[in-house]
Write an enzyme that holds these catalytic residues in place. Sequence first.
Site: not given
Length: 505
Positions: A198, A273, A307, A408
């Site tokens: 996906k 992750e 990330c 973040e």
Amino acid sequence: MTLPVFPETYIDLLPEVRAFLGEELKLYIGGRWVPALSGATFETVDPSTGRVLARVPSAQAEDVDAAVRAARQTFDSGAWHLKLTASERGRLIWRLADLIEARAPILAQLDALDNGKPVKKAQTVDVPLSADHFRYYAGWTTKIEGATIPVSTPGMFNYTVREPIGVCGLIVPWNYPLLMAAWKIAPALAAGNCIILKPAEQTPLSALYLARLFEEAGFPPGVFNVLTGYGETAGAALVEHPGVDKIGFTGSASVARTIIRNSASTLKRVSLELGGKSPNIIFADADLEQAVVGATWASFGNNGQSCTAGSRLYIERRVFDRVVEGIADEVAKIRVGMGMQAEQPDLGPVVSGDQLNTVMGYIQDGYASGAQSVIGGKRLGGALADGYFIEPTVFVNVQDSLKIAREEIFGPVVCAMPFDDADEVLWRANETPFGLAAGLWTRDLATAHRFAAKLRAGTIWINTWGDTDAASPFGGYKQSGHGREMGKEAIDLYSEVKSVWLRAD
């Protein structure tokens, strides 16, 4: 579909890309190309221009069910992990890598259009690394083995075998569309699983093209399936489906919490992750010229949409002004532009209008909290006004408690903060809920080893930033995830260990 009109400054679209964008794109389920059962579609947009690239099927729960049934039938038949030898599976995966490499210009243009990144970087970095991942794990198919255990029970023989988990739902992000898919698909295939991919709704194109390469390589139908759609529909249905044995997810911590909650009823395996707020520490004894360049690209590589972005920059106070000035000078050289323009930029746009608003919201919050930008801080206009472009931004006068220093941002923003001694900065670096990566710049070997041991993160870079390799494990501590991508550890993520006991007397 009518193809969009691209700016005159764009490089020419390859005929294959132009044809692909002009097609009625479909889901790939059980070796067949099919529309979403509901007929629903959504638009994928070029973030450099804000214009629609293509309409893509919007998978719903019934499409997920069809894909799971196809993958389950193939897995249960053993067509992939039993009827083919390990060597045969390895050759097919290697063949897929060859096709990825051969079609690199096509895949690069699709990712550059869909994500906005410079096409040259997609073709020279993302696509080759994706092929490398498949080649690395092609070698693993013949090396997945168990052990003979010297148990203490007389007359008993015990051994272990490592088997595939089954049907794996892989949900990947938009920042490296092809590469992040390769990180998950390659070890899952090597371990013998069947896969439902996906892709992120913002960047579905390269995943659909990848399915064509699986077909061309000769994989059995049902081994690889692609569902394009939204996270709250296709993604959620994949997570909740009882026929899915494993979910592999890369994305935000907030979505990961939802995945954990929604997978609880079936107790399926989940690997995550997730994001980071990575500390990057520059000591006064470092090679400052090297550190300035390294810190700049640790922050702004892939437009900060990584990330592992080194977005918390700690600089020893006695060289703080010098380093910040050097970084500002480096940032001033960065060319921001459309990912497909002939004169290639260093950075493209952020991926979407929503992401633009999110990043600009953080920038405005930084100003409101007393932070000051030494460069950047604005949305770019002029010829770039229709796209989602933000100036690379360096903030100073930032406290660790500020939102821009704790959360973040996932955009081209870095917070530069001074420190006075090693114990202080070590504590500050670890004072975060994240733990994906960290780094430092120093000539002192003792400092390097001490910080490598005490920084609470899954990857530590010393006098470098951002290096990864298919052979080296990657993943996070704390709220940066569960499990490890790449290396032997990724085989562990996608396999089960069975212990067999045999009375030998």
